[in-house]
Design a protein around this motif. Structure first.
Motif, PDB file in Angstrom:
ATOM      1  N   LYS A 345       0.837  -1.191   0.000  1.00  0.00           N
ATOM      2  CA  LYS A 345       0.000   0.000   0.000  1.00  0.00           C
ATOM      3  C   LYS A 345       0.879   1.251   0.000  1.00  0.00           C
ATOM      4  O   LYS A 345       2.100   1.182   0.168  1.00  0.00           O
ATOM      5  N   CYS A 370      -4.158   3.499  -0.468  1.00  0.00           N
ATOM      6  CA  CYS A 370      -3.361   3.977   0.663  1.00  0.00           C
ATOM      7  C   CYS A 370      -3.650   3.218   1.953  1.00  0.00           C
ATOM      8  O   CYS A 370      -4.789   2.831   2.221  1.00  0.00           O
ATOM      9  N   ARG A 371      -2.615   3.058   2.738  1.00  0.00           N
ATOM     10  CA  ARG A 371      -2.746   2.501   4.085  1.00  0.00           C
ATOM     11  C   ARG A 371      -3.022   3.614   5.093  1.00  0.00           C
ATOM     12  O   ARG A 371      -3.762   3.408   6.070  1.00  0.00           O
ATOM     13  N   VAL A 391      -9.137   6.462   5.210  1.00  0.00           N
ATOM     14  CA  VAL A 391      -8.047   5.663   5.809  1.00  0.00           C
ATOM     15  C   VAL A 391      -7.626   6.355   7.105  1.00  0.00           C
ATOM     16  O   VAL A 391      -8.105   7.441   7.433  1.00  0.00           O
ATOM     17  N   ARG A 409       4.320   3.687  10.090  1.00  0.00           N
ATOM     18  CA  ARG A 409       3.078   3.096   9.579  1.00  0.00           C
ATOM     19  C   ARG A 409       3.304   2.158   8.384  1.00  0.00           C
ATOM     20  O   ARG A 409       2.455   1.335   8.076  1.00  0.00           O
ATOM     21  N   ASP A 414       5.436  -1.740   1.082  1.00  0.00           N
ATOM     22  CA  ASP A 414       4.712  -0.492   0.893  1.00  0.00           C
ATOM     23  C   ASP A 414       5.614   0.560   0.232  1.00  0.00           C
ATOM     24  O   ASP A 414       6.833   0.378   0.110  1.00  0.00           O
TER      25      ASP A 414
END
Length: 446
Positions: A345, A370-371, A391, A409, A414
């Protein structure tokens, strides 16, 4: 108030392009004055040193002064809606600019490139294609060297990046090839609505010999194409078109049914960069560049700094600097371009001076690719409201904090993407400074 006497021309604005106008007019023995709304414009000391004989008016623009002229050469940074300029227009004063003068004096073909996003990338790439083909090429305009400083009878072709602001004052461009790469809402702090912005961009097509058209982007397409056209897009191309084609699990840049180059051979990544490559190939074809030279330049092209620039991989996470994504459309292109086909992500870092833009179109791609989103800058809360909980979101107050928050994060596989969707001037001197500080912070990660 001093009069301009018999000086029938006034250069309005004394930044980089204004000074180039001064140099050009002085070199050609023209009589003119200069006016700038600022008390101490950026190039005032240079003008006073090199051209002490030229009358300069600094401070609030005078309607009387401007209306006494026959021609105003208005710099891109000044809106034509400025009251003193509007009064001059109402009094019949001709409005022009540096691009108009350039076009009237250029003896080589002009490639004119505009669009909301990717102008600099495509302009640079086409310039490198021309050089690879053995041509003496001059590249500039809104990118790098001002247009008038490029004029040289030895040049074979001019490749020009043009902004909507420059095109507003341009009536005599008559480019050999013209392209509007794409349209997304931008500069809504200067235009009444998006239609005014589109109309300015569309001026690039006026009297052009060949039009290069993005078939995936309707707002960028000319309303009436009265010249031959070549299209590009990410779909499978028909005869005479550029696009993407699949063969045995590999994606290729293609021209009609001809496979030109596997996208895996490119140094630039993402579907938005594939569109940039295709647009450059279409432009080059329109000026008869050899395909072999174009493909050679394309394979060597690393992309530009601050434009979806890969920085490094840290613990399995790729970091990208797209500080030049100063509007929503550019951020969307980066998110979708990197998100498509990405194993993991994205962690998006966004926010800054939103220039009155609507961020709501970010919500769906952010939710898909997106994460998390890290927000900062003056309009951070507006970004948060537009995303509506798509998100996880985290507020920070500096790029250093943003980098550390994103690193915490991100999962292996990613990518962290700085694509602010905003201008930088609320916190930084420029988008370049913002990108440099981001790259430095990423470089300090262990």
């Amino acid at each position: 108030m001093q009069s301009i006497d018999q000086q029938t021309q006034v250069v309005v604005g004394l930044g980089k392009s204004g000074l180039s106008l001064v140099r050009f007019l002085a070199r050609h023995g023209q009589t003119f004055a200069v006016a700038d709304s600022r008390e101490n414009p950026p190039e005032l000391s240079t003008l006073q040193r090199d051209y002490p004989q030229i009358t300069v008016h600094c401070g609030p623009l005078s309607s009387e002064l401007l209306s006494a002229a026959q021609v105003l050469y208005v710099s891109p940074g000044l809106a034509l809606s400025t009251p003193a300029i509007q009064t001059a227009i109402a009094n019949g004063v001709i409005i022009s600019g540096d691009i108009d003068l350039f076009a009237q004096h250029a003896r080589a073909p002009i490639v004119a490139i505009t669009g909301s996003n990717a102008k600099s990338t495509v302009t640079t790439l086409v310039g490198q294609m021309c050089a690879a083909a053995g041509l003496k090429v001059a590249v500039g305009g809104n990118l790098g060297v001002p247009a008038l400083d490029l004029l040289d009878d030895a040049v074979d072709v001019y490749v020009m990046e043009l902004s909507s602001f420059q095109l507003e004052t341009t009536s005599h461009l008559q480019a050999r090839v013209a392209v509007c790469l794409n349209i997304s809402e931008d500069h809504m702090d200067r235009y009444v609505d998006v239609d005014g912005y589109i109309a300015a961009k569309q001026r690039v097509f006026n009297h052009a010999q060949t039009l290069v058209i993005n078939r995936d982007d309707r707002p960028s397409q000319p309303q009436q194409a009265q010249s031959p056209t070549i299209s590009f897009g990410l779909s499978t191309p028909a005869a005479g078109e550029f696009g993407l084609s699949e063969q045995e699990g590999e994606t290729y840049l293609a021209y009609g049914d001809q496979h030109l180059l596997a996208v895996s051979a490119l140094k630039i990544r993402g579907s938005h960069n594939y569109a940039n490559a295709l647009s450059a190939l279409a432009i080059g074809t329109a000026i008869n560049l050899p395909m072999a030279a174009m493909l050679s330049a394309l394979q060597e092209f690393p992309g530009l700094e601050h434009r979806c620039q890969w920085l490094r991989n840290v613990h399995g996470v790729d970091w990208y600097n797209d500080s030049k994504a100063t509007n929503v459309g550019a951020a969307l292109a980066a998110i979708e371009g990197l998100g498509t086909g990405n194993v993991g992500k994205l962690i998006l870092i966004a926010g800054g001076d939103g220039k009155g833009a609507d961020f709501s179109s970010l919500k769906a791609p952010v939710a898909q690719y997106c994460r998390a989103v890290i927000v900062l800058g003056r309009d951070a809360e507006r970004v948060v409201q537009a995303l509506g909980g798509a998100v996880a979101i985290e507020h920070v107050t500096s790029l250093e904090e943003a980098v550390l928050a994103a690193a915490k994060r991100a999962h292996e596989g990613d990518s962290v993407l700085l694509a602010p969707a905003c201008a930088s001037l609320d916190m930084f001197k420029s988008f370049e400074q913002r990108g440099d500080l981001f790259a430095q912070a990423v470089g300090r990660l262990l």
